[in-house]
Scaffold this active site. Sequence first.
Site, short mmCIF file in Angstrom:
data_model
loop_
_atom_site.label_atom_id
_atom_site.label_comp_id
_atom_site.label_asym_id
_atom_site.label_seq_id
_atom_site.Cartn_x
_atom_site.Cartn_y
_atom_site.Cartn_z
N TYR A 1 3.20 -1.96 7.33
CA TYR A 1 2.19 -2.70 6.56
C TYR A 1 0.86 -2.65 7.32
O TYR A 1 0.62 -3.44 8.23
CB TYR A 1 2.66 -4.14 6.35
CG TYR A 1 1.74 -5.01 5.53
CD1 TYR A 1 0.95 -4.47 4.52
CD2 TYR A 1 1.66 -6.38 5.75
CE1 TYR A 1 0.12 -5.27 3.76
CE2 TYR A 1 0.83 -7.19 5.00
CZ TYR A 1 0.06 -6.62 4.01
OH TYR A 1 -0.77 -7.42 3.26
N ASP B 1 3.00 -0.14 2.70
CA ASP B 1 1.65 -0.35 2.20
C ASP B 1 0.70 0.05 3.31
O ASP B 1 0.51 -0.70 4.26
CB ASP B 1 1.46 -1.83 1.82
CG ASP B 1 0.04 -2.13 1.37
OD1 ASP B 1 -0.76 -1.18 1.26
OD2 ASP B 1 -0.26 -3.32 1.14
N HIS C 1 1.11 -4.63 -6.24
CA HIS C 1 1.65 -3.31 -5.89
C HIS C 1 2.93 -3.06 -6.70
O HIS C 1 3.63 -4.00 -7.06
CB HIS C 1 2.03 -3.26 -4.41
CG HIS C 1 0.88 -3.41 -3.47
ND1 HIS C 1 0.38 -2.37 -2.73
CD2 HIS C 1 0.14 -4.50 -3.13
CE1 HIS C 1 -0.62 -2.80 -1.97
NE2 HIS C 1 -0.78 -4.09 -2.19
#
Lengths: 267, 267
Positions: free
Chosen positions: B111, B154, B258
């Site tokens: 992330y 992500d 997302h």
Amino acid sequence: MSDTLTIVTWNINSIRARIDLFGMMTKKLRPDVVLLQETRVTDGSFPLKTMHRRGFKHTALNGRGGHHGVAILSKVPLDDVRIDIIGGIDQSRHVSAVVDWGGPARLHSLYVPSGGDEPDVETNEKFRQKLEFVDGMLEWGQSAVGERAIVAGDFNIAPYPSDVWSHRQLLDVISHTPAETDRLENVRASQGWVDVVRRDRPEPQEVYTWWSYRNKTWPGSNRGRRLDHIWASPSLADSVREIDVLREARGWEKASDHVPVVARIER
Amino acid sequence: MSDTLTIVTWNINSIRARIDLFGMMTKKLRPDVVLLQETRVTDGSFPLKTMHRRGFKHTALNGRGGHHGVAILSKVPLDDVRIDIIGGIDQSRHVSAVVDWGGPARLHSLYVPSGGDEPDVETNEKFRQKLEFVDGMLEWGQSAVGERAIVAGDFNIAPYPSDVWSHRQLLDVISHTPAETDRLENVRASQGWVDVVRRDRPEPQEVYTWWSYRNKTWPGSNRGRRLDHIWASPSLADSVREIDVLREARGWEKASDHVPVVARIER
DNA sequence: GTCTTAATAG
DNA sequence: CTATTAAGAC
């Protein structure tokens, strides 16, 4: 519209968070007029559209921000909406309006301060304010009782022994201290208001309208209190019938800690 | 268990707020392993029981408080769980574990910091940290790429022109500035990671995995970005097939911004 | 326990 | 716009 006007009073503990429960209540009780307390919303954000859709086309609002807030939602016309400041405490704790039901009748939605934790006017400003509010009702109610009137709402006081799950254990707990109960009873009796719930369900019947969120006191131990009241002026009291407490509402998903109290007024 | 291992990466934007959407996703994609980002929960409050009930008996968690947080949920055993600090930024942005799938393969849930609003390292500490994180991937990834490995998550960077709805209009918007895209592409290319989504859907195909909550850009104007990625090490890349983006998840009730990205690994 | 607001993050 | 935390109220 039948020959009775159905009135509900309910501390809904946020109208926005419980707009669906409001719908469940109306489906169950079919009220003509709903007196709400603790709406917790400024008038500009009150869900008026939803209310209109549900038939409550007449409204009287007195809300300001995250706390307190009262409202009247009605299917019958409301006239002469009024906001009173009681005991000098300007906190959106009152709104009233007049319905025409066998002549004009003023319906008051009232939200007495909760009063905090410590029952000590020296150390607890909130408790002092609560007593001042009830003292203020002495003058305020004197004129209110002269009309055909209903005063209903969350009084945050359980005046009689059977209004709490344990009279002895709650004598020092705010809502049932003699400082509060004596004052409230004095207001009621001196002015002649009829506590229609107690009239129809006299002591020592237990009647509760509130069960705390803290501790899982509901429904098992049933440690409730009767904090919500419907008072009728002498001129209207005989027309008020079919009192009911919608106890089951305390068990609904995401319930308010208070339940609706119903009265029906004959024309 | 079939002959492909299905892996999903998803920034779920709070596992607690979207535990039901997690269920919808699994029903739809039947993943064996889920790499989550932005779980927003400390490990002690992670809904492990629900995960176990749904068949994810093997977990690797790295969460701490209200922000960030990553996790791996797996139906197949996870070995050698590891938490790496990348670029000196200790914020629960990485967790990895090894599955046995035709030999050991390490799966990384990553992330990358979002980077705030202003693309200026002088005035925006968050942007500086983001670049430091990606710079840190230069060293970190060097050793990671030596194993059979997947790095997914992500990345908060849309590296290629077709990764955003308007290359020109986003050149100065964090996620698509050259400072970010050049750095990320340098990490990938210098180490030999295969961007399997782009391999299977080469430019100029538009591929998006994120649509902002602000402004109703979805699905009408389709102003998306490809912020979520699946990279495979050279030794594993040829086994990775059937890439998919679960675009419909953006339309689910209470959706994450997302959507899940899927890959299947042959044994 | 259950709300509210505010700040903070994405 | 959608979360989180923290404080305050009830």
